[in-house]
Design an enzyme around this catalytic site. Structure first.
Site, PDB file in Angstrom:
ATOM      1  N   HIS A  74       0.811  -1.215   0.000  1.00  0.00           N
ATOM      2  CA  HIS A  74       0.000   0.000   0.000  1.00  0.00           C
ATOM      3  C   HIS A  74       0.845   1.266   0.000  1.00  0.00           C
ATOM      4  CE1 HIS A  74      -2.231  -3.257   2.187  1.00  0.00           C
ATOM      5  NE2 HIS A  74      -3.101  -2.975   1.227  1.00  0.00           N
ATOM      6  N   CYS A  98      -3.001  13.938   4.147  1.00  0.00           N
ATOM      7  CA  CYS A  98      -3.618  15.238   4.356  1.00  0.00           C
ATOM      8  C   CYS A  98      -3.218  15.765   5.730  1.00  0.00           C
ATOM      9  CB  CYS A  98      -5.139  15.143   4.252  1.00  0.00           C
ATOM     10  SG  CYS A  98      -5.903  14.224   5.607  1.00  0.00           S
ATOM     11  N   CYS A 152       0.480   1.191   8.604  1.00  0.00           N
ATOM     12  CA  CYS A 152      -0.471   0.928   7.519  1.00  0.00           C
ATOM     13  C   CYS A 152      -1.756   0.368   8.119  1.00  0.00           C
ATOM     14  CB  CYS A 152       0.118  -0.064   6.512  1.00  0.00           C
ATOM     15  SG  CYS A 152      -1.047  -0.518   5.202  1.00  0.00           S
ATOM     16  N   CYS A 185      37.159 -22.683  41.998  1.00  0.00           N
ATOM     17  CA  CYS A 185      35.884 -21.981  42.212  1.00  0.00           C
ATOM     18  C   CYS A 185      36.077 -20.472  42.078  1.00  0.00           C
ATOM     19  CB  CYS A 185      35.292 -22.321  43.577  1.00  0.00           C
ATOM     20  SG  CYS A 185      36.394 -22.000  44.976  1.00  0.00           S
ATOM     21  N   HIS A 220      35.465 -21.186  50.067  1.00  0.00           N
ATOM     22  CA  HIS A 220      34.844 -21.566  48.796  1.00  0.00           C
ATOM     23  C   HIS A 220      34.103 -20.355  48.227  1.00  0.00           C
ATOM     24  CE1 HIS A 220      32.980 -23.996  45.728  1.00  0.00           C
ATOM     25  NE2 HIS A 220      31.759 -23.697  46.167  1.00  0.00           N
TER      26      HIS A 220
END
Length: 570
Positions: free
Chosen positions: A8, A93, A126, A199, A524
């Site tokens: 369109h 417009c 659109c 770790c 840890h």
């Protein structure tokens, strides 16, 4: 909308349609405030001041473009007079209508004007396709006018739009399968096998792989290796690691290649002894920085490290040190780059001033400073940025006095990094003492770094900086509110937008926390990482478990990773 695009659009592309579209983008979409829109229109079309607002007929697009200029001073819905309901402009417009209240839809249906433009974001809608559409020619015009607007506003190009290359389009065509990301998605969550006291490495890898901009860099394949042997490049290995983490596999990954490269390039971390996670983070960033040299594309660096590699773009900030002479009050300023901020804690051998002096129960950065004496991250930052008297044993040669004088030193943030890493100094090593400091430090989900900026210090010296209202007494709150109202009046008078113009946002969000359990000799490391908004997981080597926000905030905290909430484009 079909893959071929919207059919369109062709009905709009009549004579001089490009000029009409440019006028709309110039005067309504990228124009800024209503006042600037009015000035721009009258400067370009001075005769428009006296024109009346009359609708244009379909097909008279050039006239429609000119007539629409008349409405630039108001830019409101023609049906309800509102302007806050996603205002759209008809492309055929002169008509402005609310999208939310369907006024633009009614106009499109009655006039058969199928296309409209979103005046906030510039998208083309659109009404036949019932969707926002893409048209290459229209998109090009939008980009050109946006760049012009930025140039006129003196801000330069804010960002570079990504567009796929021919090779990327070909890959997308050959790989049509897409992975849907949902709030319950676990992609990116993967455990790491502990290879023997590793770790400390695993928890840092988890934090880095969940750093958003670092993840985007590696998953978009932007690293260009310049080493003779890519097998020796830590950045190449990190790239492979990110691919493993986000591949969708759930079995724990074995990071043996990463460990080997760390041992190779940071020999002080080699061996199977337990190492410090903070030390590993700095070593990893340093090696990644050195191996990223080919990725900066020759762009000028804006960070204090004068390097445009991805590591410095994300992690580098600027620490300002002001040394003030106590005799002539001359100030010597230096700015040094940093990747992290190490903060002293109460309980260490370093004196720590009383918590939250002068107030009880005040709230700063969402942290409550109650009489219980809980230490907060804000307390640590206040101590870090307080003026420190250097004493007679550390005199400096003043350039103003030309002699050695006593002085004070103060640290503030000149430039904040995108990712701010705070290192809570829990391990104390001295000639007489080796121990772990277990003081609980409360840290927030959201952190505002504004009070610790060098610009805030300058504002305080000039009497312009406002202390956060929550930390003031009731009497001072009234004065602060009066000052704020006066400031708002000044803003309205001069038209200065303090939010989008001159006030950069220094707010951060927490996204990763590294913790240490145990003693200095035997411990840890684990980490908490944020996967989605308010979704946290605990990473304990190969085991990943869901965690609550309370679990995160109640943890001891050793390394805290915060990500900037708003990014300023260079």
């Amino acid at each position: 909308m079909s893959p071929a695009g919207c059919s369109h659009v062709n009905s709009f592309k009549a004579d001089n349609w490009k000029q009409s579209l440019r006028v709309i983008y110039q005067c309504f979409v990228w124009s800024g405030t209503a006042e600037s829109r009015k000035r721009k229109i009258l400067a370009r079309f001075p005769h428009m001041e006296s024109l009346k607002c009359e609708p244009a007929t379909q097909g008279r697009q050039e006239e429609a473009g000119n007539y629409s200029l008349v409405l630039a001073k108001s830019c409101i819905c023609h049906m309800c007079g509102g302007h806050l309901n996603r205002l759209h402009s008809c492309l055929y417009c002169v008509f402005f209508g609310c999208f939310t209240k369907k006024h633009i839809h009614e106009h499109a249906k009655s006039k058969r004007h199928n296309l409209a433009i979103d005046l906030l974001y510039g998208g083309i809608y659109c009404f036949m396709c019932q969707d926002y559409i893409y048209d290459k020619d229209m998109e090009q015009i939008a980009k050109e006018e946006q760049r012009k607007a930025w140039k006129l506003q003196g801000v330069g190009e804010k960002y570079s739009t990504w567009e796929p290359t021919k090779r990327e389009l070909e890959l997308l065509r050959h790989n049509p399968k897409r992975r849907k990301i949902t709030t319950n998605c676990t992609i990116g969550l993967r455990g790491l096998i502990n290879l023997g006291n590793t770790c400390f490495m695993n928890c840092i890898v988890q934090a880095l792989t969940h750093t958003p901009l670092l993840r985007d860099f590696f998953l978009s394949d932007r690293h260009k290796c310049e080493m003779q042997s890519p097998n020796c490049c830590l950045v190449c290995e990190m790239s492979r690691l990110f691919q493993e983490f986000y591949s969708g596999y759930r079995s724990p990954h074995i990071p043996y290649r990463l460990l080997h490269l760390v041992w190779t390039h940071a020999r002080h971390l080699a061996g199977y002894e337990q190492q410090d996670a903070h030390e590993f983070l700095i070593a990893a960033l340093d090696v990644l920085h050195r191996h990223c040299k080919g990725d900066d594309n020759g762009k000028k660096a804006s960070n204090p490290n004068h390097c445009n590699c991805i590591i410095d773009q994300i992690f580098t900030g600027g620490l300002q040190s002001d040394v003030t002479c106590q005799v002539c009050h001359g100030v010597s300023t230096t700015i040094d780059p940093f990747w992290d901020i190490s903060l002293d804690l109460p309980g260490s051998s370093t004196p720590f001033w009383p918590l939250s002096p002068g107030s009880d129960g005040n709230v700063v950065n969402g942290e409550s400073h109650m009489s219980s004496g809980t230490t907060t991250l804000t307390d640590c930052l206040r101590r870090f940025t307080r003026p420190e008297h250097l004493g007679s044993s550390a005199k400096i040669k003043c350039s103003g006095c030309h002699s050695y004088q006593e002085s004070t030193k103060q640290l503030t943030m000149k430039k904040l990094p995108i990712v701010a890493c705070f290192h809570l100094k829990r391990f104390e090593h001295s000639a007489k003492l080796r121990r772990k400091i277990t003081t609980y430090v409360s840290f927030p989900l959201e952190l505002d770094m504004t009070p610790f900026m060098a610009s805030s210090k300058e504002s305080r010296m000039n009497g312009q900086y406002q202390q956060p209202v929550d930390s003031l007494s009731n009497d001072n709150k009234v004065l602060c509110e009066q000052h704020r109202l006066r400031e708002m009046q000044l803003v309205c008078m001069c038209g200065h937008d303090i939010i989008t113009g001159k006030q950069p946002n220094h707010k951060y969000s927490l996204f990763a926390v590294v913790n240490h359990q145990g003693t200095l000799e035997s411990g840890h490391y684990t980490s908490f990482i944020r996967q989605h908004k308010d979704q946290w997981f605990k990473c304990d080597d190969a085991i990943i478990t869901k965690a609550s926000i309370k679990d995160v905030l109640d943890s001891e905290g050793y390394l805290l990773f915060y990500h900037k909430q708003f990014l300023e484009y260079e």
